[in-house]
Design an enzyme around this catalytic site. Structure first.
Site, PDB file in Angstrom:
ATOM      1  N   GLY A 230     -45.184  59.171  58.678  1.00 49.63           N
ATOM      2  CA  GLY A 230     -46.475  59.025  58.020  1.00 49.63           C
ATOM      3  C   GLY A 230     -46.332  59.090  56.517  1.00 49.63           C
ATOM      4  NE  ARG A 231     -45.345  55.392  52.103  1.00 48.10           N
ATOM      5  CZ  ARG A 231     -44.240  54.936  51.504  1.00 48.10           C
ATOM      6  NH1 ARG A 231     -43.366  54.207  52.178  1.00 48.10           N
ATOM      7  NH2 ARG A 231     -44.010  55.219  50.236  1.00 48.10           N
ATOM      8  CB  SER A 234     -48.328  62.227  45.802  1.00 51.12           C
ATOM      9  OG  SER A 234     -49.105  61.612  44.801  1.00 51.12           O
ATOM     10  CE  LYS A 236     -42.259  58.081  50.230  1.00 50.91           C
ATOM     11  NZ  LYS A 236     -40.943  57.554  49.779  1.00 50.91           N
ATOM     12  CB  VAL A 237     -45.344  63.213  57.489  1.00 48.28           C
ATOM     13  CG1 VAL A 237     -45.042  64.212  58.605  1.00 48.28           C
ATOM     14  CG2 VAL A 237     -46.575  63.659  56.705  1.00 48.28           C
ATOM     15  CG  ASP A 345     -61.255  62.614  55.106  1.00 47.06           C
ATOM     16  OD1 ASP A 345     -62.001  61.673  55.446  1.00 47.06           O
ATOM     17  OD2 ASP A 345     -60.055  62.447  54.802  1.00 47.06           O
TER      18      ASP A 345
END
Length: 536
Positions: A230-231, A234, A236-237, A345
């Site tokens: 994931g990203r 700023s 990233k995973v 959210d």
């Protein structure tokens, strides 16, 4: 019948996936489409009542391509296996080696897009074909390839206890596993395994070797990077592996590329995760973190997939899974509300499936509510439009440069209602409105009626209608939703189910299901068992 089945298998040399003829040993009518031809062939072969013929046919079908990259082939294979199991019931063929191979390969194919479903199918295979060593080895490799080394070891140990044959293969696999070598079988025995999952395990080991120079160090502990999962902005995973072969997720945030507000939001996320995980199992676990002026590393629990991806892969949602996931979401959000946090959210991508349970993973724009107030003022519009409550849309009539929106915990209820609406109808309430300005107006316009097509679950319909009320004061609360009749088991409207046959084999399966300790995994596995047992 056997002659017809052999002819159908011979016809497998004809590539009907795109109508292109490669080689043909028997005449095939040109009017058949690829799918229809395959369906006709498998039905013809099933008519022979021969697991060996079915396995031979399915093996040749798979040689046409790679089901991991060819979605059409994967769907075709799974359909064919389902047809075999529905016509050749497990209770009659559990002693057939070819049938056992089909059970294993079907589970492996399931694992391509649904690991939980695959795991349930492996359990059914091991419960009924426990005498074959390869069944246990395949399941063990499936688990090890997902970082579950302890579980893989347990499976192999149980295989020895039930005296699966040949014993030598089990012992070899255990020796390999203990030494950290995930190539379970000697080279000369690899082809004896059904399907191709052992190749996936080889690729897994190769992947680790190839990435051995790409690692992340958090507080002196090194983690091998497997892939980015994931990203955003700023951050990233990454999916990583520690020295004990356990899978984790690492969120990396580059603070040098982020503005002050973004840096603050990421620090909030770390603070919230660190504080809230002790209060609920529905909050993703944060095991460790490292923060400097340049970056943030967060070592977290690694999920199977997020709810957004899970929904995209399904045409319909199982009612029991929907109910259980809804309860998970409510419990997660109730936890953050109790600790003075409004998320603001919420969307499917904020929830991840971990061991058949939904967990909240994201607090990037969450805000604290002070003890003496019931809501907060946000200085900008944030959130995802399809899930955004009316009160979150900034008031265009406010003073220039002073636009703000008032957010309370009821805003999260609206967002959850939109998620549940999507899980029920396959879309969000305003998804069909493509113009963003028109959509914004529709969300806040009290005269724009939200459609609620009739459904069998009246309690669910009531939940949706009470969540999607524009005035937050009239909107249902999280506490009320947790007490709603929809979550009461006795409210389910179920058709009477005939009692299953009373036999020891079925009892054995039920005992295996109970060991799953997960309601929706049990539901899925039960469905698999019922299909394979071909109950009347």
């Amino acid at each position: 019948r056997e002659s017809s089945a052999l002819q159908a298998i011979s016809e497998m040399d004809y590539d009907d996936s795109d109508g292109r003829q490669v080689k043909r040993e028997a005449p095939i009518s040109s009017k058949h489409t690829g799918l229809q031809n395959t369906t006709d062939n498998i039905n013809q072969i099933i008519g022979s009542n021969s697991p060996e013929a079915c396995w031979m046919y399915l093996t040749k079908l798979e040689k046409r391509g790679n089901p991991q990259t060819d979605t059409n082939l994967l769907l075709k294979l799974k359909d064919c296996y389902s047809r075999v199991f529905s016509r050749l019931p497990l209770r009659m063929y559990s002693n057939s080696e070819s049938y056992a191979k089909m059970l294993v390969r079907y589970a492996e194919l399931k694992g391509i897009d649904d690991p939980d479903d695959a795991r349930d199918n492996f359990i059914v295979a091991r419960s009924n074909c426990k005498g074959f060593a390869f069944v246990h080895i395949a399941h063990a490799q499936f688990e090890v390839a997902r970082g579950q080394v302890k579980k893989g070891t347990s499976i192999l140990q149980k295989a020895l206890q039930v005296n699966a044959k040949p014993t030598e293969l089990i012992e070899t696999a255990m020796q390999k596993l203990k030494s950290g070598n995930y190539q379970f079988l000697p080279a000369e025995d690899r082809e004896s395994l059904p399907g191709r999952f052992h190749l996936n395990v080889v690729n897994y080991a190769v992947c680790l070797a190839a990435l051995s120079n790409e690692s992340i160090v958090i507080k002196g502990k090194r983690f091998l990077v497997l892939k980015m999962i994931g990203r955003g902005g700023s951050s990233k995973v990454y999916q990583v592996l520690d020295q004990r072969n356990q899978l984790f997720a690492v969120k990396y945030v580059n603070l040098e590329e982020a503005d002050a507000q973004t840096v603050e939001s990421y620090k909030n996320e770390r603070e919230h995760l660190n504080r809230l995980q002790q209060y609920s199992d529905q909050i993703i676990k944060l095991y460790d973190y490292e923060i400097t002026n340049s970056y943030i590393y967060m070592l977290m629990e690694c999920g199977n997939l997020d709810l957004s991806t899970w929904l995209r892969n399904r045409k319909t949602v199982n009612p029991l899974e929907r109910k259980l996931y809804w309860k998970n979401m409510l419990e997660a959000v109730q936890t953050i509300h109790k600790h003075g946090i409004v998320h603001s959210d919420l969307k499917p991508a904020n929830f991840v499936i971990v061991n058949a349970s939904l967990k909240l993973i994201d607090f990037g724009i969450a805000n604290r509510i002070q003890p003496d107030v019931t809501s907060i003022m946000k200085d900008s519009q944030v959130g995802t439009l399809n899930y955004m409550p009316p009160e979150a849309i900034k008031d265009t009539s406010s003073q220039p440069g002073k636009a703000s929106s008032k957010i309370s915990t009821k805003g999260d209820v609206w967002s959850l209602g939109c998620i549940m609406y999507c899980m029920t109808y396959g879309k969000t309430p305003f998804q069909t409105i493509t113009n963003q300005i028109t959509k914004l107006h529709a969300i806040i316009d009290p005269t724009h009626e939200i459609e609620f097509p009739d459904i069998a679950e009246k309690d669910l319909l009531d939940v949706l209608k009470r969540c999607l009320v524009r005035n937050p004061r009239d909107r249902i609360s999280i506490a009320e939703l947790l007490e709603h009749s929809y979550l009461k088991l006795q409210s389910q409207q179920q058709s009477p189910v005939p009692a299953p046959p009373d036999n020891n084999d079925l009892k054995r399966i039920l005992n295996e299901l109970a060991a799953l300790q997960s309601p929706n995994s049990i539901a899925r596995a039960a469905n698999v068992s019922i299909t394979m047992w071909n109950f009347p």
